[in-house]
Design an enzyme around this catalytic site. Sequence first.
Site, PDB file in Angstrom:
ATOM      1  N   TYR A 112      51.274  20.530  48.845  1.00 39.13           N
ATOM      2  CA  TYR A 112      51.680  20.026  49.883  1.00 39.13           C
ATOM      3  C   TYR A 112      51.139  18.562  50.291  1.00 39.13           C
ATOM      4  O   TYR A 112      52.132  17.640  50.648  1.00 39.13           O
ATOM      5  CB  TYR A 112      51.018  20.918  51.136  1.00 39.13           C
TER       6      TYR A 112
ATOM      7  N   VAL B  77      44.014  28.608  61.704  1.00 30.94           N
ATOM      8  CA  VAL B  77      42.573  29.183  62.263  1.00 30.94           C
ATOM      9  C   VAL B  77      42.751  29.563  63.641  1.00 30.94           C
ATOM     10  O   VAL B  77      42.156  30.472  63.957  1.00 30.94           O
ATOM     11  CB  VAL B  77      41.522  28.087  61.960  1.00 30.94           C
TER      12      VAL B  77
ATOM     13  N   THR C 185      35.210  20.551  60.298  1.00 33.69           N
ATOM     14  CA  THR C 185      35.709  19.997  61.904  1.00 33.69           C
ATOM     15  C   THR C 185      37.347  20.069  61.793  1.00 33.69           C
ATOM     16  O   THR C 185      37.867  19.802  60.594  1.00 33.69           O
ATOM     17  CB  THR C 185      35.220  18.874  62.637  1.00 33.69           C
ATOM     18  N   ARG C 186      37.838  20.348  62.830  1.00 32.21           N
ATOM     19  CA  ARG C 186      39.300  20.188  63.201  1.00 32.21           C
ATOM     20  C   ARG C 186      39.630  19.509  64.558  1.00 32.21           C
ATOM     21  O   ARG C 186      38.818  19.749  65.524  1.00 32.21           O
ATOM     22  CB  ARG C 186      40.233  21.357  62.862  1.00 32.21           C
TER      23      ARG C 186
HETATM   24  N1  UDP Z   1      39.563  28.850  58.743  1.00 34.64           N
HETATM   25  C1  UDP Z   1      38.843  29.896  59.024  1.00 34.64           C
HETATM   26  N2  UDP Z   1      38.965  30.954  59.243  1.00 34.64           N
HETATM   27  C2  UDP Z   1      40.592  31.425  59.084  1.00 34.64           C
HETATM   28  C3  UDP Z   1      41.355  30.253  58.950  1.00 34.64           C
HETATM   29  C4  UDP Z   1      41.222  29.043  58.470  1.00 34.64           C
HETATM   30  O1  UDP Z   1      37.590  29.410  59.037  1.00 34.64           O
HETATM   31  O2  UDP Z   1      40.707  32.520  59.463  1.00 34.64           O
HETATM   32  C5  UDP Z   1      39.108  27.405  58.506  1.00 34.64           C
HETATM   33  C6  UDP Z   1      39.700  26.678  57.229  1.00 34.64           C
HETATM   34  O3  UDP Z   1      38.929  26.983  56.185  1.00 34.64           O
HETATM   35  C7  UDP Z   1      39.821  25.197  57.500  1.00 34.64           C
HETATM   36  C8  UDP Z   1      39.931  25.413  59.295  1.00 34.64           C
HETATM   37  O4  UDP Z   1      39.677  26.567  59.661  1.00 34.64           O
HETATM   38  O5  UDP Z   1      38.634  24.556  57.580  1.00 34.64           O
HETATM   39  C9  UDP Z   1      41.492  24.995  59.629  1.00 34.64           C
HETATM   40  O6  UDP Z   1      42.392  25.915  58.670  1.00 34.64           O
HETATM   41  P1  UDP Z   1      43.972  25.879  58.846  1.00 34.64           P
HETATM   42  O7  UDP Z   1      44.443  26.746  58.041  1.00 34.64           O
HETATM   43  O8  UDP Z   1      44.180  26.282  60.249  1.00 34.64           O
HETATM   44  O9  UDP Z   1      44.584  24.252  58.753  1.00 34.64           O
HETATM   45  P2  UDP Z   1      44.049  23.010  57.792  1.00 34.64           P
HETATM   46  O10 UDP Z   1      42.996  23.602  56.717  1.00 34.64           O
HETATM   47  O11 UDP Z   1      45.314  22.944  57.106  1.00 34.64           O
HETATM   48  O12 UDP Z   1      43.621  21.949  58.705  1.00 34.64           O
END
Ligand code: UDP
Length: 316
Positions: A148, A190, A213-214
Site C-alpha cells: 500500500y 480502529v 497515536t492517530r
Molecule cells: N488498532 C487497534 N485495534 C484495532 C484496530 C486497530 O489498536 O482493533 C490500532 C492499529 O494498530 C493502529 C491504529 O489503531 O495503531 C490505527 O489502525 P487502523 O487500521 O485504523 O489504521 P492505520 O494503521 O492504517 O492508521
Amino acid sequence: MTIAKGRALVTGGAGFLGSHLCERLLSDGYSVICVDNYYSSTKENIAHLLDNPRFEVIRHDVTFPLYIEVDEIYHLACPASPIHYQRDPVQTTKTAVHGSINMLGLAKRTGAKILLTSTSEIYGDPLVHPQTEDYWGNVNPIGPRACYDEGKRAAETLFFDYHRQHNLKIKVVRLFNTYGPRMHPNDGRVVSNFVVSALTGKPITIYGEGRQTRSFCYVDDLINGLIAMMNSADEVTGPINLGNPGEFTIAELAAEVIKQTGVNPGIEYLPLPPDDPTRRQPDITRAKQTLGWEPTIELESGLAKTIEYFRGVLTN
Ligand code: UDP
C-alpha cells in the site's frame, strides 16, 4: 433546481469515501460515473443514489483500461484498510500502479483534471512530527504495509511524471485517518472495530499498549477538502495533506468510545502489527493557506454520529 455541471468520474465510488463523494457531487449538480469492482466496498453504499438520472455505475477493475468521456476524475480506487490491502498484496500494488497508469491515460486522452487520493502512509513510521508535505517519509519497502505505502508512493510519482511530461492537470492529496458513517463494520479500522465491539458487547481490541497515536478526520470535512482541491487553480498540484490535526492515543480513543456508547465490554490487548506507525498527525498549514480548508468536526461529535450510524446498521 441545480444547473448541470460537468461529468465527474469517481473510481472506488462505492467505497466509504467514494460513496460520500458521489453523493456530494450529485448534489452539487455534476453527472457522476461511479466505477468500482466491489473488492472492499458494497453496493448498499450507493443504493440510495441509483434513482438519480445523473448517476451511473460501472462495475470495473481499474487495473484494466477504461474508455469513457469525463471532465474530472477523482481516483480513489484502492483497498485502504490494512486487513483489506494485505489480503492480496500483489493486487494492491497493481491497483495503485496499473490503476493510476490507466486513469492517467484516460485523463491524457480526455484532457480531464485528475485527483489522486494518496495517503499519510507514504510517510511510513514518520521521523518528523507532525508530518509536513516536504517530509519524504520512513517506509519499510519490504514489510507487510509496503504494497500500500510503496504502491501509493509510486502512484504519486506517476502523477507528477504525467504532469511534467504530458502537462496533465493533476491534484494529489494525502489523506490521514478518516472515519464516519458507511465505514465497513469488518474493515478492521480502529474506529469501526472499537464502536462495533462496544455495541456488540465484545472486548475492545487494543494492539500494543495503545500508546500509538492517530489523528481522526470526520468524513464530511474530508469530502469538503477533496472538492476544494479539485476546484483549486490549475497550478495547485499538491501534494496537500488532508486530515484533522487533533491527535489521540488509541487508548484515548477506546476510552471515548466506552464513554459515548455507555458500554464497557473490557479491553483485550493484542500484539502490535509489524511496521505499525507510532505517531501520526497532519500538518495542514498548506491546506489552510492554499485551499482555505480546515476540518470543523471534533472527534467527540463525529464519533457520536458514527456510533449512531453503527447502531442502525447493527440493529437492522
Ligand atoms: N488498532 C487497534 N485495534 C484495532 C484496530 C486497530 O489498536 O482493533 C490500532 C492499529 O494498530 C493502529 C491504529 O489503531 O495503531 C490505527 O489502525 P487502523 O487500521 O485504523 O489504521 P492505520 O494503521 O492504517 O492508521
